[in-house]
Motif scaffolding. Structure first.
Motif, PDB file in Angstrom:
ATOM      1  N   SER A  20       0.829  -1.207   0.000  1.00 58.68           N
ATOM      2  CA  SER A  20       0.000   0.000   0.000  1.00 58.68           C
ATOM      3  C   SER A  20       0.862   1.256   0.000  1.00 58.68           C
ATOM      4  O   SER A  20       0.565   2.238  -0.692  1.00 58.68           O
ATOM      5  CB  SER A  20      -0.942   0.001   1.216  1.00 58.68           C
ATOM      6  N   PRO A 142      -7.400  -2.022  -1.113  1.00 58.08           N
ATOM      7  CA  PRO A 142      -8.212  -1.432  -2.185  1.00 58.08           C
ATOM      8  C   PRO A 142      -8.443   0.072  -2.031  1.00 58.08           C
ATOM      9  O   PRO A 142      -8.814   0.741  -2.996  1.00 58.08           O
ATOM     10  CB  PRO A 142      -9.528  -2.218  -2.109  1.00 58.08           C
ATOM     11  N   LEU A 143      -8.222   0.618  -0.830  1.00 58.26           N
ATOM     12  CA  LEU A 143      -8.400   2.057  -0.626  1.00 58.26           C
ATOM     13  C   LEU A 143      -7.091   2.828  -0.708  1.00 58.26           C
ATOM     14  O   LEU A 143      -7.082   4.050  -0.546  1.00 58.26           O
ATOM     15  CB  LEU A 143      -9.037   2.322   0.745  1.00 58.26           C
ATOM     16  N   GLU A 146      -6.919   5.942  -2.953  1.00 57.97           N
ATOM     17  CA  GLU A 146      -7.925   6.969  -2.692  1.00 57.97           C
ATOM     18  C   GLU A 146      -7.936   7.405  -1.232  1.00 57.97           C
ATOM     19  O   GLU A 146      -8.719   8.281  -0.852  1.00 57.97           O
ATOM     20  CB  GLU A 146      -9.308   6.459  -3.093  1.00 57.97           C
ATOM     21  N   GLU A 147      -7.055   6.816  -0.410  1.00 59.91           N
ATOM     22  CA  GLU A 147      -7.072   7.104   1.019  1.00 59.91           C
ATOM     23  C   GLU A 147      -6.863   8.583   1.312  1.00 59.91           C
ATOM     24  O   GLU A 147      -7.570   9.169   2.141  1.00 59.91           O
ATOM     25  CB  GLU A 147      -5.997   6.277   1.725  1.00 59.91           C
ATOM     26  N   ARG A 187      -9.432  -0.956   4.256  1.00 63.62           N
ATOM     27  CA  ARG A 187     -10.717  -1.617   4.028  1.00 63.62           C
ATOM     28  C   ARG A 187     -11.374  -2.078   5.327  1.00 63.62           C
ATOM     29  O   ARG A 187     -12.576  -2.335   5.358  1.00 63.62           O
ATOM     30  CB  ARG A 187     -10.535  -2.806   3.091  1.00 63.62           C
ATOM     31  N   ARG A 212     -14.961  -1.998   0.002  1.00 61.68           N
ATOM     32  CA  ARG A 212     -14.381  -2.475  -1.261  1.00 61.68           C
ATOM     33  C   ARG A 212     -13.782  -1.342  -2.090  1.00 61.68           C
ATOM     34  O   ARG A 212     -12.906  -1.564  -2.915  1.00 61.68           O
ATOM     35  CB  ARG A 212     -15.458  -3.186  -2.092  1.00 61.68           C
ATOM     36  N   ASP A 213     -14.297  -0.117  -1.869  1.00 60.88           N
ATOM     37  CA  ASP A 213     -13.846   1.023  -2.652  1.00 60.88           C
ATOM     38  C   ASP A 213     -14.189   2.302  -1.891  1.00 60.88           C
ATOM     39  O   ASP A 213     -14.702   2.253  -0.766  1.00 60.88           O
ATOM     40  CB  ASP A 213     -14.492   1.018  -4.042  1.00 60.88           C
ATOM     41  N   ALA A 214     -13.914   3.456  -2.510  1.00 65.03           N
ATOM     42  CA  ALA A 214     -14.132   4.730  -1.835  1.00 65.03           C
ATOM     43  C   ALA A 214     -15.601   4.947  -1.480  1.00 65.03           C
ATOM     44  O   ALA A 214     -15.918   5.472  -0.408  1.00 65.03           O
ATOM     45  CB  ALA A 214     -13.621   5.871  -2.712  1.00 65.03           C
ATOM     46  N   THR A 216     -17.990   2.695  -0.827  1.00 62.22           N
ATOM     47  CA  THR A 216     -18.407   1.884   0.326  1.00 62.22           C
ATOM     48  C   THR A 216     -17.668   2.315   1.589  1.00 62.22           C
ATOM     49  O   THR A 216     -18.192   2.171   2.692  1.00 62.22           O
ATOM     50  CB  THR A 216     -18.183   0.383   0.062  1.00 62.22           C
TER      51      THR A 216
END
Length: 237
Positions: A20, A142-143, A146-147, A187, A212-214, A216
């Motif tokens: 990450s 997965p984030l 976009e974190e 996540r 799962r993504d930004a 959610t």
């Protein structure tokens, strides 16, 4: 009478944390022959975490490789993971990769591959050696990409939501907090840094389900405030 062990809260593995950090890093430091070069936007991460450097033509790396036996160099790569919000002590992790640097394709010194020998992760909780095979098999959270946007949006647009999240710690959070800002998100959870006059503690709030993504992830943050019970822990510094 036996005592049941405390539940282990879901979290990223050390290998996932390293992947990450690499996924969102835009710069790194390369050390060889006692000299360190800061490279900005000069690397890519490919399949299985393979790192390829694309150094500018004016760096002396090509000369180093020309002089090296078999055009292979022993190098160290350092990356620093910094929180995107303006909190105290913004360094969240440091990653050190050691290995050998060689042309990605014969005769091409514009793309250099790093063959890993050792991976080290340093965080506020300690230092951990990561098996290079585990690193290659892991995937970034997965984030990860976009974190930063998620955390800065939470801090800038929803300070009231951050304040409400702190309340979830209840009596376990010591008195005297002067400021709270988002520290990290993956996540599994969102982490907040609660700052005091001196020192701070970090509060990690477990999501009701994996994000799962930004989209959610935003939903999970809101659901934290309505969930009947939220797992969390905090570390003092």
């Amino acid at each position: 009478m036996s005592v049941a062990p405390s539940p282990v809260l879901p979290q990223q593995t050390a290998a996932e944390q390293v992947r990450s950090v690499l996924a969102r890093a835009i710069s790194l430091s390369l050390t060889l022959d006692g000299q360190t070069y800061d490279l900005l936007g000069a690397h890519t991460v490919g399949a299985r975490g393979r790192i390829t450097l694309h150094p500018p033509a004016d760096t002396p790396l090509a000369d180093h490789l020309d002089r090296a036996p078999l055009r292979v160099l022993d190098v160290r790569v350092d990356l620093t993971d910094i929180a995107p919000t303006a909190l105290r002590d913004r360094v969240r992790a440091r990653v050190t990769l050691t290995g050998r640097l060689a042309p990605a394709t014969p005769g091409d010194l514009g793309s250099l591959r790093l063959d890993l020998a050792r991976v080290t992760l340093r965080t506020g909780t300690g230092t951990e050696e990561v098996d290079p095979v585990a690193y290659s098999l892991a995937a970034p959270d997965p984030l990860a990409l976009e974190e930063a946007a998620l955390l800065t949006h939470l801090a800038d647009a929803h300070p009231d939501l951050v304040s409400d999240l702190v309340v979830l710690a209840g009596s376990r959070l010591p008195h005297g907090v002067v400021r709270t800002l988002p520290l990290a998100m993956d996540r599994h959870a969102v982490s907040l840094r609660c700052e005091y006059g001196e020192g701070h503690c970090d509060l990690r709030l477990l999501f009701p389900a994996e994000a799962r993504d930004a989209a959610t992830a935003g939903d999970m943050v809101r659901r934290l405030l309505t969930a009947p019970r939220c797992a969390h822990h905090h570390d003092h510094h």
